[in-house]
Structure formats: C-alpha cells, structure tokens
Design an enzyme around this catalytic site. Structure first.
Site, PDB file in Angstrom:
ATOM      1  N   GLU A 115       0.811  -1.220   0.000  1.00  0.00           N
ATOM      2  CA  GLU A 115       0.000   0.000   0.000  1.00  0.00           C
ATOM      3  C   GLU A 115       0.843   1.268   0.000  1.00  0.00           C
ATOM      4  O   GLU A 115       0.538   2.234  -0.705  1.00  0.00           O
ATOM      5  CB  GLU A 115      -0.954  -0.009   1.197  1.00  0.00           C
ATOM      6  CG  GLU A 115      -2.082  -1.030   1.089  1.00  0.00           C
ATOM      7  CD  GLU A 115      -1.649  -2.445   1.413  1.00  0.00           C
ATOM      8  OE1 GLU A 115      -0.529  -2.614   1.936  1.00  0.00           O
ATOM      9  OE2 GLU A 115      -2.402  -3.385   1.140  1.00  0.00           O
ATOM     10  N   HIS A 185     -11.765  -4.994   8.238  1.00  0.00           N
ATOM     11  CA  HIS A 185     -12.518  -4.854   6.987  1.00  0.00           C
ATOM     12  C   HIS A 185     -13.777  -4.031   7.208  1.00  0.00           C
ATOM     13  O   HIS A 185     -14.785  -4.228   6.539  1.00  0.00           O
ATOM     14  CB  HIS A 185     -12.876  -6.224   6.416  1.00  0.00           C
ATOM     15  CG  HIS A 185     -11.686  -7.058   6.053  1.00  0.00           C
ATOM     16  ND1 HIS A 185     -11.078  -7.901   6.945  1.00  0.00           N
ATOM     17  CD2 HIS A 185     -10.975  -7.153   4.906  1.00  0.00           C
ATOM     18  CE1 HIS A 185     -10.044  -8.496   6.365  1.00  0.00           C
ATOM     19  NE2 HIS A 185      -9.958  -8.055   5.133  1.00  0.00           N
TER      20      HIS A 185
END
Lengths: 381, 439
Positions: A115, A185
């Site tokens: 990322e 999540h």
C-alpha cells in the site's frame, strides 16, 4: 425509555443463536456466488439526485456506477490509469471489471501487495501529469500508505511553493461496516484524513452521486481520497445517467427538507438516517431536514449552518468512533456560528470508542434506533 | 501458465517426485533423502535426515488434524456459522508442522492471518480454535478476534494486515538476544507480503543487530489472486534480504522442512544472526473463503500438486513403505481426527457468544469510560458491574500496597536514608487519583 427497550430487544435477538447469521447473510457480502454473479440488488427507499440534462439512464448499483465513472475517465482522458491490488481482473468488489480488456494492461494493472508503494507510486505518476486512479483494497489497509498520503501527497504543492503537485491523483477505497467484516474490513478512517489540509475527502451515498463525485474527484486538481461505502456496492441501485457528468465537490446535498431538526451524515449512514427521519415523522410527526455532507473535506459548513439556523437542532451521525470523529468538528463549527439559534445541545450519534468489533457489530453501529432516540431527546430538551 | 511449474518441487530434475530413498535400519531409524536445498551466503544442511516410526506417525497425525480442522472450518463457514474472513491452510501443512518440530515450545512464532493450524502446532486445542472461529466466548480470544486473530502461549497471532507482523518478529527476536534466552523467533509471511516495505525494514534491523530471527516466506505462489510472477520482480525469495543468508526448502516435505528448520534454529542460537527461509509450498484453496481459487489458475494445476506433492500423502507413503503402520492404522488416525474435530465443532456451536460488556473490555488495560454509550442503559449496567469488580480489586490492591508502604517506611526509618520515599508517595497519589476518577 423506548430505546433501552429496543436495544434490549436487539440484544436478545443478537445473543440468541442463529438470528445474527440470518440477518447478516442477507447482505451477501464476500460470498463467492454473489461476487461472481454480479449480485442481487434491492432498491432503496431514498430519493435519487436529479442530474440536469442527464440524458439516457441505466440501472446500476454502486459498484457499476463507480466502474462507469472510471470507464468514462479512461475513455475521455488518455493520461488516466487505474491500478491497485487485484484491480486488473476487476478488483475484489468488481469495481474495475472489464476495464483492462477495454483499455489494456498498460493503463489498468495489478500492483503487488504494498500500500505504501502504491500511494507513493501514484503520487510520482500524478506529479508527472498523469491522472492516477489508485485503489487501496480496503480502507483498513490504507494505514501503511498514510504517510505517503498525508505527508507527501497533501503537502506537495505547498512545500514546493506551487512548483509541483499531485493534483490529478485520486485514491479510491471501500470503507465501512458490512455485517461481519471484523476489525480490519470495517473501519471508517475519514477523519484521520480530514485533518490534513491539502487533501479532499469524499464519501458518496448513492450510485448517481458516486459516479458524479468520482468523476469530479478524478478531475479535481487536488489529491482526493474517495471512500466508497462497500455495504452499498450491490444493495444501492438507481437509474444512473450513462453520460459524463460531475457533482461539485465541497457541496452538501439536502436530501430531504424539514423544519424541526437537522440530521447530518454521509456515505452508507444516509440510509440509516433516512430511516430514523421516517420513523420520527411517523411516530412523532416531526419534519426532519436530512443533509448528506458528501464531501468531508472541505465540508459545506454554510449549508449546515443555514439549515441549523432554520431548525435550531442538530444531530450528526457516523460509524467511526465518537471521540475525534468528524461529527466533533461539525458540532464545534456549528455552535460557533449558530449558538443563539440552538434550541438543544448538538448531539453526535456515532460508533463507540472501541476498536471496530467483530461479534458486537450490531451494538456498535449507530443504527436508526439510536438516531431516533437522539431525535426524541433533542426535541424534548 | 505452465501448470507443471508448480508440480516439480524445488530443484526436481524430473516431474516425478522421488519420494524416498530410505531404508529401515536395525535400530528402527529410517534414512530419508530429499532434494538439495538452494542456499544463499551459507552452505545449509545436508539433504538427508534420519527419522523413525514415532516421528512419522506424529507428523501424519498432526497434519491430518490440521487438514481436518480446516475442512470443518470450511463447512462451518458454508453453514454461515463463521462470519467475517477465513483463510485456510490446506496444502501447506508441512511448513507449520516441520518448523514446529525443529524448535521448542519456548521459541516464539508470529504469522499473518492464515493462522488456525499454527495454533494447533503451538499447543492450542481444536475446541478453542473452532470456538474463536465461531466468535464464542470459549474461543482463544474470547470470541473477539475471529479467524484472523488467534493467540496462545509464545504465539503472537494472528495478524490481519499483510506484512505487518514482520517487524514485530524482529522485535520479539531482539528481546531473546537482550535477555539471552537462547530462543529464536519464527517470523512467517507470504510471497505476497514479501513485497511490503515493512519486511525490508525488519530485515535491516535484524541483520544490523544480528537478531535470532528466522524469516520464513511461505511461497504458496499467489498473493491473493495475483501469481507470484506478476507481483515480484524476482522469484527467489530466499535471496531477497541481500545481506541475510537464505535457504530454499521444499515446503511440501515435512522432513526437509524440519531438517532445514533445525539447522536454521541452531544458526540463530549460535549468535550468527537472522536467516531467510523460502518454503516452496502450495495452497489448494482460495485466498479466503470468498475466493474460489480457480479464477487465476486451473483446477488441473491444483489437482496435479495434490497428486504429486501432497505433504500428508508423502508421509503416508513413507510410513507404509517402511512398514511403520498399516493402512488400517492410518485410517484409524484419520477417523480419530474426524471425531475430534467434530466434537470440537459441537463444543463451539454449543458455546455462548461473549457477554455484551466484552465490547468495552481490553480496549485499554483499565476499564475506561467508553464514550457514545450514554444512551445504552442495558450495556452500562454490565459495564458498571465490571467496574465495581475492578474497583473492589483496586481497593484490595491499595490496602496491600498501603501496608507494604508502611512496612517500607518503617524499614527505611530503621535502616537507611529516605531517598526513595517521594517516588513511592507519588505512586500512591496516582492510585488514589485513579480511584477518585473511577468513583
């Protein structure tokens, strides 16, 4: 206390075996069948935004609207490229499906799982004038990239005295609760980014707005972090104009006009607030003004101010924890501007100050009942 | 994609798995030879080892249980009893089992989210693992973690963010060196995580300070849905740390893993610094339960690996060829594993969900007021009850501490100067203040 009753009931529902899974399963999140098939969609009882001179429309859910926006961007801007983890074959939420076939692997491509690298790479790309549309697979995964976004992207223009910028950069990332996403999540990290001058932060609530706001974000000359409510990817369906249109950033939308109380939210929370507003209308005969902030930074303070001066009451609601959440900023700014107009204290109905829970998600979420109770409290003050 | 690539195994010259060139000696020892290790900046161990019936039977039993618990997890997920994310280990069992056999329970292990079998290897029971999967209060993390967040003694999880566990492993290893424990830390990550920047930061620190850290790259060939070749510029993960020696191991062969693991642990214990091990392995299932695992590879490829390189079948063949056990005895082990896991599943299903008040515990060490719960009366009662318990404990602590304080003062008056009193007084005041806050 009606709310306690409701909570107790929901608590009982929750702790008795089976019920929780029944509710959660109806969402169809992350089940392979649904992912492959494109998913069933249920219409939402939420007013669609009218786009002037929209032309032809097509039924789309939110991920299709996002896909459509990126399609238009790639088609109209030859410098645009889309990349991220698993984006080449459509992404885990199918947002970039078919784009690689249409525009080639040079413009739509997978990155490694890195990322921070994705973010830095995107900044460099944008600094060279390319239109970089980067995907971070889940908003929870954006934190390794936090330094690049906050320190590098946001300050590029300022620290070079305007010589360089990465304005053509957009980070897309799915955020929010889905029923059972657990700690990594489900989070809503908008206020971490919203405290960063130089960034814009956008969160759409419907497919029509997602498309228009994403196109505006991609074309905006500032780096934008665009959080998509993953709960609505399949469940929110509208007749979305297939043409090219933008929705101005920094402008809130008054979803429903009202006179008794102002209810402010964004993203997936809007549907919850609409439910609470409808409940307040039916049960208490109240007229609630519902505002979708849409852009978190810079946020439309005038719109909220005007509304609160009219209604005298304000409730702000988001999924992120209460302390330090964006509701705190709104609450503070509005009391500065509307102190003498306020009929009751401004309330925040938010997630608890705990990590986003796995098993306790239903308790944690600021659902319509909690919002309804806050409305009652505000009116009875 | 050339599917046979994944079937050959490390350094195989033919596509046939040369299973064993073993013979049983009079003492019951079994000599086993396997493929040569590829090494980097080191010589590595010899490509043969001695095993025996007991060890082979243990490996077979352990790996069978691991395969079975994942099968049960798969069923429970499909019944929607497990929610959230669930990553299965099928196919990679030899790595976890072989490395555990190479270390002691005092050594340390950290991995990512494919963690159920590591729990078993570290000594956790199937009951607490399956209960955690079902978010039950009897789970190892009280049901609050779920599939990706499992912890037990000397096992540090159970980490959800790709690559985030790697620097932690270096930190755990530093403690071993600092305290001179002689223990090592096994830091697992996947070929996908091998491209994360954090790993390289950990490599540098580990080598800079020569930490007893074994970085283990479980190369199962896919980072989520992206094949290793499309994500990594080089496919030699054991040479990736540049200045850290490395070894590539057939991760489907439990004896090769154990041999290399023992050698690596000895290397670290001897103070030679970190090592990188690349485990050439394969995941039969998708990345997680939402990934059928067939969109980026063929079923044939998966089946080929299953047929040619399966880690359990390898041990089964060794056992049968060396007449350590009969087919029936092995079947009995499989049946026992099935019964054990079914019982664990029943236990998990019957267990209660955590109490609502658990939402607020473990956020901080102390029970702090949780904001935004002002309106939730039901929950506040629970919190208050727990708060009272904690308060009572703290009162006990204060009495105990106060008593000790008085004795301390007396001792000091009798035997020495009063130089430490101010410091202890401030501790008392802090404790009192905390009490008042709680009231």
């Amino acid at each position: 206390m009606m709310l306690s009753k409701n909570l107790t009931q929901s608590l009982l529902r929750y702790t008795s075996n089976g019920a929780i899974t029944k509710n959660a399963s109806s969402r169809g999140f992350h089940t392979s069948k649904v992912l492959l098939a494109g998913g069933p969609s249920t219409p939402i009882n939420y007013p669609s935004l009218e786009i002037p001179n929209a032309g032809e429309t097509q039924k789309m859910n939110l991920f299709q609207a996002i896909n459509n926006a990126m399609d238009i961007s790639l088609r109209t801007d030859e410098k645009a490229c889309v990349f991220g983890e698993d984006v080449g074959f459509g992404g885990v939420f199918r947002c970039s499906v078919d784009l690689r076939n249409k525009y080639g692997a040079k413009r739509v491509f997978n990155t490694p799982l890195c990322e921070q690298g994705i973010a830095g790479f995107a900044i460099g790309l944008a600094a060279q004038g390319a239109t970089a549309i980067a995907e971070i697979q889940f908003a929870d995964y954006i934190f390794p990239a936090f330094d690049q976004i906050v320190n590098e992207a946001a300050k590029y223009r300022y620290r070079s005295g305007g010589q360089f910028d990465c304005g053509s950069l957009t980070f897309r990332s799915p955020y929010g609760a889905v029923g059972h996403g657990g700690h990594y999540h489900s989070q809503s990290p908008e206020s971490y980014f919203a405290q960063t001058p130089g960034l814009k932060v956008v969160m759409p609530a419907t497919p029509i707005e997602a498309k228009g706001l994403l196109l505006a974000s991609i074309r905006d000359k500032n780096p934008v972090v665009f959080f998509e409510p993953k709960l609505l990817y399949r469940s929110a369906v509208e007749d979305v104009p297939i043409g090219d249109y933008e929705i101005e950033l920094g402008r809130a939308r008054i979803v429903q006009e009202g006179s008794d109380l102002t209810l402010v939210g964004w993203g997936a929370q809007m549907k919850v607030l609409m439910q609470a507003a409808q409940m307040a209308k039916e049960k208490l005969g109240l007229s609630i003004e519902l505002i979708d902030l849409r852009t978190i930074l810079p946020w439309d303070v005038e719109c909220v101010e005007k509304s609160v001066k009219k209604t005298g009451r304000l409730i702000i609601s988001h999924e992120a924890p209460k302390t330090g959440g964006w509701a705190a900023e709104i609450s503070s700014a509005i009391q500065e501007r509307c102190f003498l107009h306020l009929e009751s204290p401004i309330q925040r109905v938010c997630g608890y100050d705990t990590p986003f829970p796995l098993i306790f998600e239903k308790f944690y979420l600021p659902d319509h009942l909690k919002n309804f109770e806050a409305i009652k409290k505000s009116i009875n003050y | 994609m050339n599917s046979s690539t994944y079937c050959k195994g490390t350094g195989h010259s033919s596509s046939k798995q040369d299973f064993l060139r073993g013979y049983a000696s009079k003492s019951g020892d079994i000599q086993v030879k396997f493929n040569k290790f590829d090494t980097y900046l080191c010589d590595g161990p010899a490509n043969q080892t001695t095993t025996n019936k007991d060890e082979l039977m243990t490996f077979f039993t352990d790996m069978t249980k691991m395969r079975r618990i994942e099968t049960v997890a798969d069923q429970l997920y499909k019944k929607k009893l497990i929610r959230g994310f669930c990553h299965l280990y099928n196919g990679q069992e030899a790595v976890c089992t072989g490395m555990e056999a190479a270390i002691t329970k005092e050594d340390h292990v950290i991995t990512a989210y494919r963690d159920h079998t590591f729990m078993m290897a570290r000594g956790a029971t199937p009951k607490e693992i399956l209960a955690e999967l079902l978010m039950k209060s009897t789970g190892c993390s009280k049901g609050k973690g779920g599939s990706m967040h499992m912890f037990t003694r000397n096992f540090y999880g159970g980490n959800g963010i790709v690559g985030a566990q790697c620097p932690l492993g270096a930190g755990i290893a530093f403690t071993q060196k600092y305290n001179n424990t002689g223990n090592v830390c096994l830091t697992y990550y996947g070929d996908g995580a091998a491209n994360q920047g954090q790993l390289f930061e950990a490599f540098n620190m580990a080598k800079l300070w020569d930490l007893p850290c074994i970085f283990i790259c479980e190369n199962n060939k896919f980072g989520m849905g992206t094949p290793q070749k499309r994500a990594a510029a080089g496919d030699d993960f054991y040479t990736r740390a540049h200045y850290i020696p490395g070894i590539k191991v057939d991760g489907m062969n439990v004896l090769a893993v154990k041999t290399a693991g023992k050698w690596a642990a000895d290397w670290c214990r001897a103070g030679k610094g970190p090592l990188v091990m690349e485990m050439d392995t394969y995941r039969y299932v998708g990345h997680s339960m939402s990934d059928p695992g067939t969109s980026y590879r063929t079923r044939e490829e998966v089946n080929n690996v299953r047929q040619i390189r399966d880690p359990i079948e390898y041990v089964r063949k060794l056992i049968l060829d060396n007449k350590c056990a009969t087919e029936d005895e092995l079947t009995a082990i499989e049946d026992a594993a099935r019964v054990e896991m079914d019982e664990a599943a029943e236990f998990a299903i019957a267990s209660p969900f955590p109490e609502p008040g658990e939402l607020y515990t473990n956020v901080y060490k102390e029970l702090v007021p949780v904001r935004a719960v002002e309106m939730t009366d039901t929950l506040i009662v629970v919190v208050n009850q727990q708060g009272n318990k904690q308060q009572q404990q703290q009162i006990k602590d204060i009495i105990l501490f106060g008593g000790m304080f008085i004795i301390f003062i007396l001792l000091i008056c009798l035997f020495g100067p009063l130089k430490n009193v101010q410091h202890h007084r401030s501790n008392i005041t802090a404790a009192e203040q905390q009490q008042q806050q709680l009231r």
